[in-house]
Design a protein around this motif. Structure first.
Motif, PDB file in Angstrom:
ATOM      1  N   GLN A 165      28.984  69.821 115.825  1.00 45.49           N
ATOM      2  CA  GLN A 165      28.456  71.107 115.345  1.00 45.49           C
ATOM      3  C   GLN A 165      27.841  71.911 116.489  1.00 45.49           C
ATOM      4  O   GLN A 165      26.688  72.347 116.425  1.00 45.49           O
ATOM      5  CB  GLN A 165      27.427  70.874 114.241  1.00 45.49           C
ATOM      6  CG  GLN A 165      28.035  70.127 113.074  1.00 45.49           C
ATOM      7  CD  GLN A 165      27.132  70.048 111.859  1.00 45.49           C
ATOM      8  OE1 GLN A 165      25.985  70.472 111.892  1.00 45.49           O
ATOM      9  NE2 GLN A 165      27.651  69.513 110.784  1.00 45.49           N
ATOM     10  N   ASP A 166      28.663  72.046 117.576  1.00 44.95           N
ATOM     11  CA  ASP A 166      28.147  72.638 118.811  1.00 44.95           C
ATOM     12  C   ASP A 166      28.606  74.079 119.049  1.00 44.95           C
ATOM     13  O   ASP A 166      28.450  74.613 120.133  1.00 44.95           O
ATOM     14  CB  ASP A 166      28.568  71.769 120.011  1.00 44.95           C
ATOM     15  CG  ASP A 166      30.095  71.543 120.057  1.00 44.95           C
ATOM     16  OD1 ASP A 166      30.804  72.166 119.245  1.00 44.95           O
ATOM     17  OD2 ASP A 166      30.551  70.740 120.887  1.00 44.95           O
ATOM     18  N   GLY A 167      29.217  74.705 118.031  1.00 44.92           N
ATOM     19  CA  GLY A 167      29.627  76.108 118.171  1.00 44.92           C
ATOM     20  C   GLY A 167      31.052  76.291 118.668  1.00 44.92           C
ATOM     21  O   GLY A 167      31.569  77.409 118.666  1.00 44.92           O
ATOM     22  N   VAL A 168      31.722  75.197 119.118  1.00 47.71           N
ATOM     23  CA  VAL A 168      33.097  75.338 119.623  1.00 47.71           C
ATOM     24  C   VAL A 168      34.033  75.713 118.474  1.00 47.71           C
ATOM     25  O   VAL A 168      34.868  76.612 118.601  1.00 47.71           O
ATOM     26  CB  VAL A 168      33.568  74.040 120.327  1.00 47.71           C
ATOM     27  CG1 VAL A 168      35.058  74.096 120.626  1.00 47.71           C
ATOM     28  CG2 VAL A 168      32.793  73.846 121.622  1.00 47.71           C
ATOM     29  N   PHE A 169      33.855  75.043 117.334  1.00 49.88           N
ATOM     30  CA  PHE A 169      34.732  75.346 116.192  1.00 49.88           C
ATOM     31  C   PHE A 169      34.515  76.786 115.734  1.00 49.88           C
ATOM     32  O   PHE A 169      35.460  77.547 115.543  1.00 49.88           O
ATOM     33  CB  PHE A 169      34.471  74.368 115.031  1.00 49.88           C
ATOM     34  CG  PHE A 169      35.426  74.583 113.891  1.00 49.88           C
ATOM     35  CD1 PHE A 169      36.674  73.976 113.900  1.00 49.88           C
ATOM     36  CD2 PHE A 169      35.097  75.406 112.831  1.00 49.88           C
ATOM     37  CE1 PHE A 169      37.577  74.189 112.858  1.00 49.88           C
ATOM     38  CE2 PHE A 169      35.993  75.632 111.792  1.00 49.88           C
ATOM     39  CZ  PHE A 169      37.230  75.016 111.803  1.00 49.88           C
TER      40      PHE A 169
END
Ligand code: HEM
Ligand code: HEM
Length: 184
Positions: A165-169
């Motif tokens: 849940q690190d913003g890449v998606f």
């Protein structure tokens, strides 16, 4: 200078429209070689869609050159960073190679590369049956490689979206999330 947190709208539109097209092409290709009854219809769809993918891939690379993607999270382990870059290079390479090999293969077989209506592309290789057979096999091998890479890419995207849940998606998601609020 602040970095964007999302791919911009044209990059996202290109990513998702090409994802649909490429997946459709893999299934059309397999259905085509497995069906005598629908062969003509499917191959007539396969050629122009494949060439459209070639054009969109060139457009996408040109756009990426002008608008570099958002950076990966700084806490991402080096091997994952390298794996992400290598897999993106391989995906772009295959988006260009698959249609070019298809075009070259038909050229070597002296089969007209009919696109739509009266539009027929010129051959890019001289007639050569041995080369045709080799390129035909290469087209299949690359298609397997592309399918495998897409599966790995999907796995990595889900790992980012559901576990890290690190913003890449959300940087590529078609919808806007709270993380990406403020970016186009
Ligand atoms: C045929 C299918 C697909 C292809 C060929 C493909 C190709 C690519 C490529 C080449 C990039 C790198 C973009 C760039 O840096 O310019 C990318 C990024 C990304 N894709 Fe896909 N993609 C596909 C399907 C998907 C699917 C189904 C998902 C999600 C479920 C997804 C999620 C993402 C995400 C989150 C990124 C950003 C990753 C990052 O910046 O490292 N992709 N995709
Ligand atoms: C991203 C683009 C493309 C993808 C993903 C793709 C994928 C495939 C796949 C999966 C197959 C079936 C392989 C097998 O099971 O042996 C196939 C066959 C084929 N493709 Fe493509 N292809 C693409 C572009 C093209 C282009 C641009 C052309 C022609 C201009 C083309 C012409 C053909 C032909 C003639 C066959 C084999 C038909 C036969 O053996 O009778 N492909 N392709």
């Amino acid at each position: 200078m602040t970095h964007p947190t999302r791919f911009n709208l044209p990059a996202r539109l290109l990513h998702w429209s090409m994802a649909v097209l490429i997946l459709a092409m893999l299934f059309i290709g397999v259905a085509m070689v497995g069906s005598l009854a629908d062969y003509g219809t499917l191959v007539a769809l396969h050629r122009p869609l494949g060439l459209l993918i070639l054009l969109l891939a060139i457009l996408r690379l040109a756009h990426r050159w002008h608008r570099p993607p958002p950076p990966l999270p700084t806490d991402l382990p080096l091997w994952q960073r390298r794996a992400a870059h290598a897999s993106h290079i391989a995906l772009y390479g295959l988006m260009l190679a698959m249609p070019l090999v298809g075009w070259a293969m038909l050229s070597a077989g002296r089969i007209p590369v009919a696109v739509v209506g009266p539009l027929v592309l010129p051959p890019i290789l001289p007639q050569n049956p041995m080369l045709y057979a080799w390129l035909r096999e290469l087209h299949t091998t690359l298609a397997y490689g592309l399918f495998g890479l897409i599966l790995a890419h999907l796995g990595a995207a889900l790992l980012h979206g559901l576990i890290r849940q690190d913003g890449v998606f959300s940087s590529m998601a078609p919808w806007r999330s709270r993380r990406s609020a403020g970016s186009f």
